[in-house]
Write an enzyme that holds these catalytic residues in place. Structure first.
Site, mmCIF file in Angstrom:
data_model
loop_
_atom_site.group_PDB
_atom_site.id
_atom_site.type_symbol
_atom_site.label_atom_id
_atom_site.label_comp_id
_atom_site.label_asym_id
_atom_site.label_seq_id
_atom_site.Cartn_x
_atom_site.Cartn_y
_atom_site.Cartn_z
ATOM 1 N N LYS A 174 -21.977 -21.280 12.487
ATOM 2 C CA LYS A 174 -20.684 -21.203 11.792
ATOM 3 C C LYS A 174 -20.182 -22.627 11.560
ATOM 4 O O LYS A 174 -20.349 -23.495 12.421
ATOM 5 C CB LYS A 174 -19.721 -20.416 12.684
ATOM 6 C CG LYS A 174 -18.352 -20.119 12.099
ATOM 7 C CD LYS A 174 -17.544 -19.266 13.084
ATOM 8 C CE LYS A 174 -16.181 -18.878 12.575
ATOM 9 N NZ LYS A 174 -15.475 -17.971 13.519
ATOM 10 N N SER A 176 -13.711 -13.782 11.415
ATOM 11 C CA SER A 176 -13.857 -14.934 10.554
ATOM 12 C C SER A 176 -15.293 -15.437 10.425
ATOM 13 O O SER A 176 -15.596 -16.185 9.505
ATOM 14 C CB SER A 176 -12.986 -16.090 11.077
ATOM 15 O OG SER A 176 -13.418 -16.469 12.378
ATOM 16 N N SER A 203 -13.772 -12.391 16.043
ATOM 17 C CA SER A 203 -14.486 -12.966 14.897
ATOM 18 C C SER A 203 -16.002 -12.958 14.970
ATOM 19 O O SER A 203 -16.652 -13.287 13.978
ATOM 20 C CB SER A 203 -14.018 -14.394 14.637
ATOM 21 O OG SER A 203 -12.808 -14.344 13.943
HETATM 22 N N1 GLN Z 1 -8.842 -12.224 12.917
HETATM 23 C C1 GLN Z 1 -8.260 -12.912 14.031
HETATM 24 C C2 GLN Z 1 -7.397 -14.029 13.522
HETATM 25 O O1 GLN Z 1 -7.202 -14.104 12.358
HETATM 26 C C3 GLN Z 1 -9.331 -13.411 14.946
HETATM 27 C C4 GLN Z 1 -10.030 -14.614 14.441
HETATM 28 C C5 GLN Z 1 -11.084 -15.127 15.370
HETATM 29 O O2 GLN Z 1 -11.555 -14.431 16.280
HETATM 30 N N2 GLN Z 1 -11.443 -16.365 15.177
HETATM 31 O O3 GLN Z 1 -6.880 -14.831 14.236
#
Ligand code: GLN
Length: 484
Positions: free
Chosen positions: A78, A153, A177
């Site tokens: 990532k 994400s 994520s």
């Molecule tokens: N969707 C969650 C957020 O927007 C989690 C994101 C993540 O785990 N990096 O914060």
């Protein structure tokens, strides 16, 4: 035979028996990326030169007999994981041209293990989002249906693995994520216990919640990917060397396991096709001798609210470092305040800006106790409820995502719906618990994920049950991807 659809474990055997070389394997993946990625758009950067150098290094290790599980195996990271000499953007304009001068611990351990870096994958800007649509550059598409999101994400890493562009990829999981995009793309995704994997070189979003985690097309591959990077790191004081026995983790055992089913995660917001598939998995578990029982964990209802105070608060502090002086973008102005303002407003997208504003607000004098302290109290109570449950159960089981992959754009105007995508995954981050998502079926061609959650540092139990459950489910097969 298409090399790219194989499990990493199978690639390992072929590398060891010299049926394939590390370079052939790397080239097969680079070719597949150039063929499919124009449609899927999983990668921000493909680092072909580095890939081939890594492959040559790996082949030397193999020829010398010094190989490990990942030697010669292509991996993707990532793009919020720092890689020396390879641009690391966080899918943000503010870091668009940032080339790190150092290697993060995960990348460093992978390099030493002989893994072959293919490139850096797309994400929601600074890992804030659930669909990868908040990337400042472009949106990644779900390999099962190109009109739908891959989740987020870490959507780029999930899509890369699901489409056969990488057998293993890594992401970061702050609120879901890794697990949520794994579920939406039909692959396996792990968030380890907080402290298992070093965050040194993971661009910080919410430091008390962030954890690096791997994706793979099988549980075994994810276990190998986890083992390659886990363990204490002097660069990250939150890491610990807790006992972990890889051979115990690899014994699939369901019989006699006590598995709790949190009732809050099987009702209400969960789509009927998701709860149907998860209940079918529960039946498979009972038939195999696992003991499932419903348990109520009422604080789960407050998980999203708690998370959206703690995560923005920490983010507002972590993102203060992007000031036009130290990293990346700089918009020059007459004085330094104007320079910082200009840099930050040009560099951050609107989701990131909103989070910084919310975080600053909940930390400000007068609101600190009402919001931030309260959220920490809620966090403590929630963690205790889970610990209480783990006295009775070996594991908890729940859906990973309340819904299968949604359409591109569908939730962009509905921030609440976007945030509820993490309803089922956030609790494990709040408590620091390890959790893994596996595919448990399809609805209208879209994958559905089931999540197992264990007590802290009980990855062995988590993997053992995940392997046993995986054996009862159909194996992964690559989707057909239409390229224009
Ligand atoms: N969707 C969650 C957020 O927007 C989690 C994101 C993540 O785990 N990096 O914060």
């Amino acid at each position: 035979m298409d090399l790219c659809g194989l499990a990493a474990a199978q690639m390992r055997r072929m590398l060891d028996s010299r049926e394939v070389s590390a370079e052939e394997l790397a080239r097969a993946h680079l070719d597949r990326i150039s063929r499919l990625d124009p449609a899927v758009r999983a990668f921000i950067t493909v680092c072909e030169d580095r890939t081939l150098t890594d492959a040559a290094e790996a082949q030397k290790q193999i020829d010398g007999g010094g190989q490990g599980a990942l030697t010669g195996i292509p991996v993707a990271l990532k793009d919020n994981m720092i890689t020396k000499g390879v641009r690391t953007t966080c899918a943000s304009r503010i870091l668009e041209k940032y080339v790190p001068p150092f290697e993060g611990t995960a990348a460093e351990r992978l390099r030493r293990a002989g893994a072959v870096l293919l490139g850096k994958t797309n994400l929601d800007e600074f890992a804030m989002g659930s669909s990868t649509e908040y990337s400042a550059f472009f949106t990644t598409r779900n390999p099962w249906d190109l009109e739908r999101v891959p989740g987020g994400s870490s959507g780029g890493s999930a899509a890369a693995v699901a489409s056969g562009m990488a057998p293993i990829a890594y992401g970061s999981d702050t609120g879901g994520s890794v697990r949520q995009p794994a579920a939406l793309c039909g692959v396996v995704g792990l968030k380890p216990t907080y402290g298992r994997i070093s965050r040194y070189g993971l661009v910080a979003f919410s430091s008390s919640l962030d954890q690096i985690g791997p994706f793979g097309r099988s549980v075994e591959d994810v276990i190998c990917a986890f083992e390659a990077v886990m363990g204490r790191d002097p660069h990250d004081s939150t890491t610990v060397d807790m006992p972990y026995d890889g051979s115990k983790a690899r014994e699939p055992v369901l019989k006699g396991r006590r598995i709790g089913v949190p009732s809050e995660l099987l009702s209400g917001e969960i789509a009927p096709d998701v709860s149907h598939a998860v209940r079918a998995a529960l039946d498979l578990i009972s038939d195999a001798g696992g003991e499932t029982e419903e348990v109520s964990l009422p604080m789960i209802e407050h998980g999203v609210a708690t998370y959206y105070i703690i995560a923005p608060a920490e983010a507002s502090s972590n993102l203060a470092r992007y000031d036009g002086v130290r990293y990346g973008l700089r918009i020059d102005a007459d004085d330094s305040i104007e320079m910082m303002k200009g840099t930050r407003s040009a560099g951050f997208g609107s989701e990131v800006t909103q989070r910084i504003m919310i975080g600053t607000y909940v930390l400000s004098a007068g609101y600190y106790d009402a919001f931030y302290t309260k959220a920490h109290q809620a966090r403590t109570i929630m963690k205790r409820q889970f610990q209480e449950a783990f006295r009775k159960f070996d594991l908890l089981i729940a859906p990973t995502s309340p819904v299968p992959a949604f359409r591109l754009g569908e939730r962009l105007d509905d921030p609440m719906a976007m945030k509820l995508a993490d309803f089922c995954t956030i609790p494990a981050n709040i408590g620091g618990f390890p959790a893994i998502s596996l595919n448990c079926g399809f609805s209208n061609g879209l994958p559905i994920g089931v999540q197992l959650i264990a007590d802290s540092f009980q990855e062995e139990t988590l993997f053992s049950v995940a392997l046993a459950l995986e054996n009862l489910l159909p194996p992964f097969a690559l989707p057909e991807i239409e390229v224009a």
